[in-house]
Write a protein that holds these residues in place. Sequence first.
Motif, mmCIF file in Angstrom:
data_model
loop_
_atom_site.group_PDB
_atom_site.id
_atom_site.type_symbol
_atom_site.label_atom_id
_atom_site.label_comp_id
_atom_site.label_asym_id
_atom_site.label_seq_id
_atom_site.Cartn_x
_atom_site.Cartn_y
_atom_site.Cartn_z
ATOM 1 N N ASN A 243 -41.985 92.349 -48.733
ATOM 2 C CA ASN A 243 -41.965 91.022 -48.116
ATOM 3 C C ASN A 243 -40.651 90.285 -48.291
ATOM 4 N N ALA B 171 -52.315 84.487 -54.998
ATOM 5 C CA ALA B 171 -51.344 84.376 -53.907
ATOM 6 C C ALA B 171 -50.041 85.101 -54.228
ATOM 7 N N SER B 172 -49.678 85.152 -55.503
ATOM 8 C CA SER B 172 -48.390 85.753 -55.869
ATOM 9 C C SER B 172 -48.399 87.275 -55.768
ATOM 10 N N THR B 173 -49.548 87.880 -55.458
ATOM 11 C CA THR B 173 -49.570 89.323 -55.224
ATOM 12 C C THR B 173 -48.722 89.695 -54.006
ATOM 13 N N ASP B 174 -48.446 88.728 -53.127
ATOM 14 C CA ASP B 174 -47.627 88.983 -51.939
ATOM 15 C C ASP B 174 -46.132 88.913 -52.227
ATOM 16 N N MET B 175 -45.762 88.630 -53.459
ATOM 17 C CA MET B 175 -44.343 88.606 -53.839
ATOM 18 C C MET B 175 -43.898 90.044 -54.120
ATOM 19 N N THR B 176 -43.796 90.827 -53.045
ATOM 20 C CA THR B 176 -43.548 92.264 -53.136
ATOM 21 C C THR B 176 -42.171 92.617 -52.579
ATOM 22 N N TYR C 117 -45.328 84.049 -50.890
ATOM 23 C CA TYR C 117 -46.612 84.401 -50.270
ATOM 24 C C TYR C 117 -46.767 83.607 -48.978
ATOM 25 N N GLY D 178 -52.411 79.361 -49.903
ATOM 26 C CA GLY D 178 -52.807 80.749 -50.071
ATOM 27 C C GLY D 178 -54.214 80.818 -50.632
ATOM 28 N N TRP E 37 -44.704 81.494 -44.207
ATOM 29 C CA TRP E 37 -44.285 82.025 -45.503
ATOM 30 C C TRP E 37 -43.801 80.908 -46.423
#
Length: 324
Positions: free
Chosen positions: A298, A290-295, A117, A196, A256
């Motif tokens: 990304n 914040a870990s929702t951005d571990m996509t 994230y 985050g 990041w």
Amino acid sequence: MKRRQFVAAGSAAGALGLTAGWALPAAAQAQFSIATGTTGAVYYPLGGAMANILSKKVPGWAVTAEATAGSVANMHMIRDGKAQMALTQCDTAYDAIKGLDKFKDKPVDSRTLCVVYPNLVHFVTMEGTGINKLSDIKGKRISTSAPVSGSEVMALRIIDELGLKLSDIKRERLSPAESTNAMKDGKLDGYFFNGGPPVAAITDLAATQGIKIKLIPTADLVPALNKKYGPVFAASEIKAKAYPHQDAAVPVIAIWNILIVPASMKDDQAYTIIKTLWENHGDLMATHKASTDMTPENQKAANSSVPFHPGAIKFFNEKGIKLS
């Protein structure tokens, strides 16, 4: 350095022969640790969730999440064999692999497992301090964050870019939780911290009766910082309502965060870690937003300042996720 530990114990020992890929204590052949951050921030609970997932899902693994000062300390722990995984900021990882700044003449050969994230650079103050823009910190009581943290490195770079010296502020070196308490007590005017949103300590301050926080914009410094320190910073924003009574979005610097391991880790071990975490992403999101951005989107080489580990590359290739 004293380090708190979040320990998650796994089942039957020794399943993947962990000692073959990295140095482990002889008495703890199926144990390893994740270097995280301070307990009032994001790395510690997120690292704790990772430790819990790996211990529960991978037979024979007992994983410890250790509270540390943050990114710089974490890279030192990887280099010194005191941790086998670490959460770190891209700018710190870049310095470490290149042997720059805090890692001068002692580089850290690491590899990325995944992009997690973006850290957003918070400068937190409150009404009544006279701080309305970054340059107003001159002469004020300011925390540059905990010693040996990535947030401290960022704070020092910002202060330098402003044309100020450390002697121009009344400096403290406090964790976010300590900084919040100092501001509540009227002993501090503002503090730097990279995290985050929502950062627990900042939420605590914003929710305190009689205090109205102000988040100061930092995004205008991105071009100058990238020119000086390498292409590791981006412009982003802290969205409105990220914190209590924060009514407008604030443009800030983004860095990041990546999950890294020693370059010497065996491919199958690295593959097992990222596969297990990826397949249990829901548990990470339940721990911190914040870990929702571990996509998949990304997971890009451009978002990581160090190369991806071959084990991670194999996993992402199987998932059809292109890193370039």
